[in-house]
Design a protein around this motif. Structure first.
Motif, PDB file in Angstrom:
ATOM      1  N   UNK A 461       0.765  -1.013  -0.046  1.00 58.22           N
ATOM      2  CA  UNK A 461       0.049  -0.063   0.123  1.00 58.22           C
ATOM      3  C   UNK A 461       0.840   1.141  -0.010  1.00 58.22           C
ATOM      4  N   UNK A 462       2.062   1.274   0.637  1.00 60.21           N
ATOM      5  CA  UNK A 462       2.725   2.468   1.091  1.00 60.21           C
ATOM      6  C   UNK A 462       3.304   2.755  -0.614  1.00 60.21           C
ATOM      7  N   UNK A 463       3.822   1.819  -1.375  1.00 57.61           N
ATOM      8  CA  UNK A 463       4.384   1.737  -2.625  1.00 57.61           C
ATOM      9  C   UNK A 463       3.415   2.324  -3.416  1.00 57.61           C
ATOM     10  N   UNK A 464       2.370   1.878  -3.485  1.00 61.19           N
ATOM     11  CA  UNK A 464       1.123   2.255  -4.433  1.00 61.19           C
ATOM     12  C   UNK A 464       1.021   3.903  -4.364  1.00 61.19           C
ATOM     13  N   UNK A 467       3.868   5.738  -5.393  1.00 59.22           N
ATOM     14  CA  UNK A 467       3.774   5.992  -7.004  1.00 59.22           C
ATOM     15  C   UNK A 467       2.918   6.841  -7.646  1.00 59.22           C
ATOM     16  N   UNK A 468       1.628   6.670  -6.931  1.00 61.32           N
ATOM     17  CA  UNK A 468       0.677   7.453  -7.780  1.00 61.32           C
ATOM     18  C   UNK A 468       0.989   9.028  -7.444  1.00 61.32           C
ATOM     19  N   UNK A 469       1.583   9.167  -6.299  1.00 59.13           N
ATOM     20  CA  UNK A 469       1.920  10.759  -5.751  1.00 59.13           C
ATOM     21  C   UNK A 469       3.037  11.110  -6.744  1.00 59.13           C
ATOM     22  N   UNK A 470       3.833  10.643  -7.014  1.00 63.22           N
ATOM     23  CA  UNK A 470       5.020  10.968  -7.783  1.00 63.22           C
ATOM     24  C   UNK A 470       5.235  10.793  -9.446  1.00 63.22           C
ATOM     25  N   UNK A 471       4.836   9.844  -9.765  1.00 60.97           N
ATOM     26  CA  UNK A 471       4.910   9.137 -11.199  1.00 60.97           C
ATOM     27  C   UNK A 471       3.615   8.984 -12.080  1.00 60.97           C
ATOM     28  N   UNK A 472       2.580   8.954 -11.329  1.00 65.64           N
ATOM     29  CA  UNK A 472       1.277   8.825 -12.275  1.00 65.64           C
ATOM     30  C   UNK A 472       0.409   9.976 -12.045  1.00 65.64           C
ATOM     31  N   UNK A 474      -2.058  10.501 -14.900  1.00 62.29           N
ATOM     32  CA  UNK A 474      -3.213  10.646 -15.868  1.00 62.29           C
ATOM     33  C   UNK A 474      -4.280   9.578 -15.669  1.00 62.29           C
ATOM     34  N   UNK A 475      -5.320   9.492 -15.672  1.00 59.96           N
ATOM     35  CA  UNK A 475      -6.130   8.622 -15.731  1.00 59.96           C
ATOM     36  C   UNK A 475      -5.969   7.280 -16.504  1.00 59.96           C
ATOM     37  N   UNK A 476      -5.364   7.397 -17.633  1.00 60.26           N
ATOM     38  CA  UNK A 476      -4.998   6.005 -18.291  1.00 60.26           C
ATOM     39  C   UNK A 476      -3.859   5.418 -17.613  1.00 60.26           C
ATOM     40  N   UNK A 477      -3.012   6.260 -17.008  1.00 60.89           N
ATOM     41  CA  UNK A 477      -1.857   5.286 -16.127  1.00 60.89           C
ATOM     42  C   UNK A 477      -2.629   4.913 -14.842  1.00 60.89           C
ATOM     43  N   UNK A 478      -3.400   5.765 -14.309  1.00 61.74           N
ATOM     44  CA  UNK A 478      -4.015   4.915 -12.835  1.00 61.74           C
ATOM     45  C   UNK A 478      -4.736   3.715 -13.576  1.00 61.74           C
ATOM     46  N   UNK A 479      -5.396   3.657 -14.587  1.00 57.63           N
ATOM     47  CA  UNK A 479      -6.226   2.459 -14.861  1.00 57.63           C
ATOM     48  C   UNK A 479      -5.000   0.915 -15.056  1.00 57.63           C
TER      49      UNK A 479
END
Length: 523
Positions: A461-464, A467-472, A474-479
């Motif tokens: 959960x920490x990694x996710x 990763x979301x905070x720093x590198x993702x 766009x909605x496409x990348x989140x999907x």
């Protein structure tokens, strides 16, 4: 039915006429598989990584084809072509039981050249130059360079055979024919010993480019017990009436051998500071699991009689949480006590992997002389394992061990990342539907976070979130991220598959560039 046919072949493959028929049938099947795959668009070569049905090492009914498909560089980046090949291998596996889709790898011609150029091979004892061409054209223009002996213990495969495969086979409760046919166990024991010899700088004999079943007696100087056990097993065509007892003898001999290796090894990584176990290790959801494990272990006298300590922690990069228990054993164990403890684990816990509530727990056995050295943790396929145990582990039996003290230097961890990358990339890069895609992506994300930010994150959960905070953004990348971090389920649509394929490729490219930037900065 397929399983019954396979075991019928295993039981009769040594008979002269039947054995010849089985082998000829497997050779024909391999020829068909190779030709069909080589005719697919963009496939330049089809290789077998370890042994071919024509070799004496291939046992009909037991051995499988370790396929590696090499694609033209442009086609290798077309997700549809890769998916078509994966589907073709799946279809072929229904006709030929020695084709295992889970083991098939897909690489580009450029990646093959990269593997041949590197010191860091995807495997320790097998180099791409040794692969057997099954169909297509020869695309290898040079021979690879061997992994330096002093870096072999850092390879993610180094401790895998004895700490994972051997222990799963000995501790899994089985009543089938499989328990008496011990060839897989023999092969794992042999590979473990040859890994140790390669790390010591001893040349490993591979006359055919792969490890044969014939015991290389020159490789067992100084270890007559293990040599005799394996030689006797080979003489009986790998069949054993008391498999559990013999497996325990072999495993204990290997544990002693591995412990001696680490005790003698001089080039241990640097330990930079003392670090206690993190307080969060006893928070929920861990607390109830740890308490139940402590109760069960203390209630098993056959196990506690051989234990120096027991350390529990959530499996790194795994979510929903499952748990790992490292059973750290006394030195100089009598064989009879070890055999009793192994039997008690199978009888009292249900095997190496067992359930507690809605989750699962897995045991790993190691001597204290193994566990106390930081090099042991580097030689596993789990990034930042030592740091993970320090943050999330808890001692649930025995006295504190040196393994939970100190931390590895950043330079050593970066070196490990460099060695790990080809291994990880070969296994995951072009397999978006791989059965462990969530764990593999968490590991890849963990490498990138460490190289870019210096953070060591191993909790899923920490990694996710990081990763979301720093590198993702766009909605496409989140999907795509959501797709990778789900356990296997409904197959992805063609569009999502293509997005996932491209996204993970970009992550590997970023990790590679970060390692290259580090090399330039060091110079």
């Amino acid at each position: 039915m397929r399983q019954k046919i396979r075991w019928g072949i295993v039981r009769t493959h040594h008979l002269p006429v039947l054995g010849t028929l089985y082998r000829k049938g497997c050779q024909l099947g391999a020829w068909v598989v190779g030709r069909q795959l080589a005719r697919m668009p963009g496939v330049e070569s089809v290789f077998v990584a370890h042994s071919h049905p024509s070799s004496a090492t291939f046992v009909p009914g037991h051995s499988d084809l370790d396929l590696t498909l090499v694609f033209d560089d442009e086609v290798a980046e077309v997700p549809l072509r890769i998916r078509e090949c994966a589907a073709a291998i799946e279809k072929l596996s229904r006709l030929f039981f020695f084709v295992w889709p889970r083991d098939a790898r897909f690489i580009s011609r450029g990646e093959l050249t990269w593997y041949l150029t590197l010191f860091w091979s995807p495997e320790i004892l097998y180099e791409p130059a040794d692969w057997i061409l099954l169909a297509g054209k020869e695309v290898r223009e040079r021979r690879g360079r061997c992994l330096p002996a002093d870096r072999i213990p850092w390879h993610p495969e180094f401790n895998g055979w004895w700490a994972n495969v051997l222990q799963s086979q000995i501790l899994a409760p089985q009543d089938s024919l499989d328990t008496r046919f011990m060839r897989a166990y023999y092969r794992c024991a042999l590979k473990t010993h040859l890994h140790l010899n390669a790390a010591r700088g001893t040349s490993v004999e591979r006359p055919a480019g792969y490890i044969e079943d014939e015991l290389p007696m020159g490789q067992f100087v100084g270890d007559p017990e293990l040599s005799n056990l394996l030689a006797d097993l080979k003489e009986r065509c790998f069949w054993e009436r008391r498999p559990d007892y013999l497996k325990a003898r072999i495993l204990l001999a290997i544990l002693v051998n591995v412990g001696d290796f680490y005790s003698d090894w001089k080039a241990h990584p640097e330990i930079s500071r003392e670090t206690p176990i993190h307080d969060r290790a006893i928070e929920e959801p861990n607390r109830s699991i740890y308490g139940e494990l402590k109760r069960r272990i203390q209630g098993c006298p056959e196990l506690t009689s051989i234990l120096e300590a027991a350390v529990v922690y959530p499996s790194p990069h795994w979510y929903p949480y499952e748990y790992q228990v490292d059973l750290i054993l006394h030195e100089g164990l009598p064989l009879k006590d070890f055999v009793k403890a192994v039997s008690a684990i199978k009888r009292g816990f249900g095997g190496r992997t067992f359930a507690i509530g809605t989750t699962h727990v897995q045991f790993t056995i190691a001597l204290k002389s193994i566990y106390q050295y930081p090099l042991y943790f580097l030689g596993s396929p789990f990034p930042f394992l030592r740091e993970h145990i320090q943050q999330f582990g808890a001692l649930i039996y025995g006295s504190p061990t040196e393994a939970i003290q100190g931390t590895l230097s950043r330079a050593d961890l970066i070196e490990w990342c460099r060695i790990c990358l080809p291994f990880h990339m070969y296994n995951f890069r072009r397999r978006p539907e791989y059965f462990a895609k969530d764990v593999n992506f968490y590991q890849l994300a963990s490498l990138r976070l460490f190289l870019e930010t210096g953070e060591v994150l191993t909790d899923a959960p920490q990694i996710r979130q990081a990763y979301l905070d720093r590198f993702v953004n766009k909605n496409q990348e989140r999907a795509v991220l959501d797709y990778y971090l789900q356990r296997p389920g409904i197959p992805a649509s063609a569009e999502l598959y293509a997005d996932a394929f491209a996204f993970v490729a970009s992550q590997y490219e970023r990790v590679e560039s970060l390692l290259m930037e580090g090399d330039r900065a060091a110079r």
